[in-house]
Design an enzyme around this catalytic site. Sequence first.
Site, short mmCIF file in Angstrom:
data_model
loop_
_atom_site.label_atom_id
_atom_site.label_comp_id
_atom_site.label_asym_id
_atom_site.label_seq_id
_atom_site.Cartn_x
_atom_site.Cartn_y
_atom_site.Cartn_z
N GLU A 185 0.88 -1.15 0.00
CA GLU A 185 0.00 0.00 0.00
C GLU A 185 0.92 1.20 0.00
O GLU A 185 1.99 1.16 0.59
CB GLU A 185 -0.85 -0.03 1.27
CG GLU A 185 -1.93 -1.09 1.17
CD GLU A 185 -2.31 -1.71 2.50
OE1 GLU A 185 -1.76 -1.28 3.53
OE2 GLU A 185 -3.14 -2.63 2.49
N LYS A 214 5.92 3.25 0.31
CA LYS A 214 5.27 2.04 -0.22
C LYS A 214 5.59 0.87 0.70
O LYS A 214 6.74 0.45 0.83
CB LYS A 214 5.79 1.76 -1.64
CG LYS A 214 5.14 0.57 -2.31
CD LYS A 214 5.49 0.57 -3.79
CE LYS A 214 5.13 -0.70 -4.49
NZ LYS A 214 5.41 -0.66 -5.93
N ASP A 244 5.29 -3.17 -17.11
CA ASP A 244 3.97 -2.84 -16.56
C ASP A 244 3.63 -1.38 -16.86
O ASP A 244 3.25 -0.61 -15.98
CB ASP A 244 3.91 -3.14 -15.07
CG ASP A 244 2.45 -3.26 -14.57
OD1 ASP A 244 1.54 -3.32 -15.43
OD2 ASP A 244 2.24 -3.28 -13.35
#
Length: 594
Positions: A39, A55, A155
């Site tokens: 998160e 993070k 990504d």
Amino acid sequence: MATASSSSTAVPLRRKYSGCSDLKAYSILRKLGEGTFGEVYQGHRKETGEVVALKKILMHNEREGFPITALRELKLLKTLAHSNVIKLEEMAVERTRELKKHAILYMVTPYMEHDLSGLLDNPNIRVTEPMRKCYMLQLFQGLNYLHQNHILHRDMKAANLLISNIGILKIADFGLARHYEGPTPKRGKGGGEATRDYTSLVVTRWYRPPELLLQLRRYTTAIDMWGAGCVFGEMFKRKPILQGQSDLHQAQIVFELVGSPNEQNMPGWERLHGAGPIKNFVSSSGNMNQYFREVDSHGLDLLKELFKLDWRKRINAIDAMDHPYFKSHPLPCRPEDIPTFEDSHELDRRNKKGEKPALPPAPMGGTVGGGGANGDWPGDHSTQGHGHQQQWGNDRGPPGAHRDNRQGSRVPAGAHGRDHHGNGSRGHDRDQRRPPPGAARPSAWQTENRPPPQNGAEDPSRGSTLPPPPGENSRHPLPLNPHRKKDTYVPAYDDGRRRDDARREDRPSRTPDRYNDRREGDRRDNRRDDNRRDDNRRDDRRYRDDRRRDEYRDPDRPRAGDDRYRDRGDRRDRARSGSPDSRDRGNNRYSRDR
Ligand SMILES: Nc1ncnc2c1ncn2[C@@H]1O[C@H](COP(=O)(O)OP(=O)(O)OP(=O)(O)O)[C@@H](O)[C@H]1O
């Protein structure tokens, strides 16, 4: 790295690590995002007042140690230094009485006011053409830096592009990134050719290039350029332009937009592993001009270059930076000329709209890939073993369930359960959907409740005309099977939890129960097929070789306890795998490391 701060033997040693603080040095302000491994929180450093993002690295299974994927991200981020790539400032460690044994680690990066997904979704923010050009130029600069340094991001998507209020764009989230062994892109030479295979189980579906949808493993830096094309298109439409609801549907809408593959525009496509079902598609000549009618000729040309089906010829980042689009009027603005906006992160936007379900599903290695666990790759018996999910546990959701917004999956209420490998049809659900032993596998056409396409004849259920432009198509163009309950990315993981609470369902479950169930499923599958286990072992060996090579090259590699560490990582990766059969697992298991 560690230095003892005391030389006296009388004083107990207190280790200090450079680049590492106590979490107490920060105060946490609010949650900014959530994803595969962590998160992300906004915080500020108490001493300096500097605003940062933290993070949190989630430990899915504490016994199995620090996630190898997070290690990878850290390792890469440590080596990267470019103004368009996020900078890892330090690690913060949280130790409390409850966390005596296993500290929680946070990656500390500079706080960025927006991610591109949140920014484009914010109706209060006007995105002008000079701004678009400015952001795209920075994106290509960052990508060029990565590619010239032999790094595949894998990504690329709007949510992973962070933007500051001084107009700087930074590529973030290196959780799927890896070292690329092929030659770096050269001016005028497109993506070139790769020299080895990698897993095709990468890139969030909506941004996944056609060669990965067709399961090419020898891919190149061109996969990131396709993602950049999707981002570029998204900048015009202000929403993801190719919102496939399954891998097969993704391929379908890609080809509807850019044209069907043939030997001219994508040489060798028919020999790719996932080409089988594509041959049944109604041929399309593409819809780019119509779909991007608001884009000027240079912009359209750049889009077409980025959306070239032939990955060898797809424009590379060096050439993209030089494209006439950036030299024509209106010229790109300077980052500092971009006005400041209210903070816009994808999660904020979603919360504001009261949207719960997932973003475009991002792979966690093994979560995605044509014909994989979420494959939806009908009729391709070469992928047998990959395709159970599609054959037996797939769903595109009920008609009308698709929201033409930023949500990744068409997720019928109550159908959110799945593990991060997309193994929804695992366990009882999966078994129920399997044919009895010895029964012929029904074709996808049967499972989709529509007549089989005749050779050369159109599938009557699809109609013969081009569907509306992908981004404007809020309905699935394929007929939907009302009996299906699960999306490919939302496989049944029917443990009775509230599905609409799930997010990023293709991501790893963080609950031990699911984790254990998944492992139990793995074991069952393993017992089922000895031969496939051999495949896994081969992958295992290849994976270890890769890792040894990577670690050998890394001058900062940890030395003490290396073996133990490696073993732990292997076990963890194995546990995380979980696709409908063991062969698939073999491919998926280490995919974040391949
Ligand atoms: N430095 C930062 N400043 C501001 N927001 C950030 C920062 N880093 C991450 N975020 C927010 O958190 C979100 C998720 O971050 P990130 O992609 O790094 O995590 P992840 O766990 O890998 O997620 P994903 O599953 O999307 O790949 C981003 O989309 C962004 O909104």
